[in-house]
Design a protein around this motif. Structure first.
Motif, short mmCIF file in Angstrom:
data_model
loop_
_atom_site.label_atom_id
_atom_site.label_comp_id
_atom_site.label_asym_id
_atom_site.label_seq_id
_atom_site.Cartn_x
_atom_site.Cartn_y
_atom_site.Cartn_z
N GLU A 218 8.07 -2.20 2.56
CA GLU A 218 8.23 -1.00 3.09
C GLU A 218 7.64 -0.42 1.73
O GLU A 218 7.81 0.41 1.66
N ALA A 219 8.30 -1.35 0.36
CA ALA A 219 7.65 -0.53 -1.14
C ALA A 219 6.39 -0.21 -0.65
O ALA A 219 5.75 0.60 -1.44
N LEU A 220 6.12 -1.57 -0.53
CA LEU A 220 4.49 -1.00 -0.36
C LEU A 220 4.07 -0.03 0.37
O LEU A 220 2.83 0.62 0.47
N GLN A 221 4.56 0.20 1.29
CA GLN A 221 4.05 1.00 2.76
C GLN A 221 4.14 2.69 1.73
O GLN A 221 3.33 2.84 2.08
N ASN A 222 5.52 2.68 1.35
CA ASN A 222 5.58 4.28 0.90
C ASN A 222 4.75 4.04 -0.16
O ASN A 222 4.53 6.04 -0.47
N LYS A 223 4.22 3.37 -1.36
CA LYS A 223 2.98 3.85 -2.55
C LYS A 223 2.02 3.61 -1.63
O LYS A 223 1.33 4.88 -2.46
N ILE A 224 1.64 3.18 -0.06
CA ILE A 224 -0.12 3.59 -0.01
C ILE A 224 0.17 4.68 0.63
O ILE A 224 -0.91 4.89 1.26
N GLY A 225 1.17 4.82 1.26
CA GLY A 225 1.29 6.58 2.61
C GLY A 225 0.81 5.57 3.94
O GLY A 225 0.64 4.61 4.35
#
Length: 258
Positions: free
Chosen positions: A97-104
């Protein structure tokens, strides 16, 4: 596939080496701020660069093997020049989730936890992903299956996987070291003791993986009534062999979770 590895430390180099040895028809790029120590990879056909963006636009899979504190800096550098990429993160503690939020939402976040045995085709690489990315994740799974095993797990177990599969390498090596030291005490030189100990562990692991049975079933095959094996096992257990290993693994997990 075209594989772009950002982070040329021990893990990133192990993955690159494994891909050159056990996976065919891949184009591999690996980046590191100071490339002096990894230039030898060029002899194997790996592209080595100090530029994280080098060849990245053509990559099928981007693998992040960087430290947690480097994430924001690296993503700010590469995101403007990529679109619709599969980004596989081996970054400890960084959730999907944190990575997805960062990469879009235009990119696909996959979480992986390989270990340095990847260079020998013997990593236990745990992989987690969201259901929406299942199709894209299959290429990542297939890639790491060529470097050992690649079980798909629930993301909630990824910290535990880090301890069991990555830290576990050190724990297994510590057992081999202790076995070697015991071998010296009972008469072997250290090289012979090490060779015997390492091969014995390798053999035990291969039996487990081939037969897929509980370890005790295999232990029973090498223990006899009043024999030397059961005497040694009982002595080890009296001094906390199993309990200390379990405690060590649980302590490592507590350290990750903070």
């Amino acid at each position: 596939m075209k594989v772009h590895i950002i982070g040329g430390g021990n893990l990133g180099v192990s993955i690159a080496l494994g891909l050159t040895r056990f996976s065919k028809d891949n184009q591999i790029t690996i980046t590191r701020r100071n490339t002096t120590s990894i230039l030898h990879l060029e002899e194997l056909g790996v592209t080595v660069s100090t530029d994280n963006k080098h060849n990245i636009q053509e990559a099928d899979i981007i693998i992040l093997t960087i430290k947690p504190y480097q994430v924001s800096i690296v993503l700010a550098e590469i995101l403007p020049v990529i679109s619709n990429k599969v980004i596989a993160s081996a970054i400890s503690g960084l959730s999907i989730e944190a990575l997805q939020n960062k990469i879009g939402d235009t990119h696909h976040a996959i979480r992986i936890m390989p270990n340095i045995a990847a260079q020998f085709g013997a990593s236990a690489t745990c992989i987690a992903f969201n259901e929406k990315d299942k199709d894209k994740a299959q290429n990542v799974v297939a890639l790491f299956q060529e470097l050992g095993t690649a079980p798909i797990i629930d993301e909630k177990l990824m910290d535990a996987a880090t301890v069991l599969a990555a830290s576990g390498t050190a724990f297994a090596l510590r057992y081999i070291r202790a076995s070697m030291q015991a071998g010296i005490e009972i008469g072997f030189d250290w090289k012979t003791a090490l060779a015997i100990s390492a091969q014995t562990v390798k053999g035990a692991a291969e039996m487990i993986m081939e037969e897929n049975v509980h370890p005790e079933q295999l232990i029973d095959r090498v223990t006899t009534p009043q024999g030397c094996t059961i005497a040694g096992l009982n002595e080890m257990e009296m001094h906390g062999f199993s309990s200390s290993l379990i405690r060590g693994i649980k302590t490592s997990l507590k350290q990750i979770k903070g």
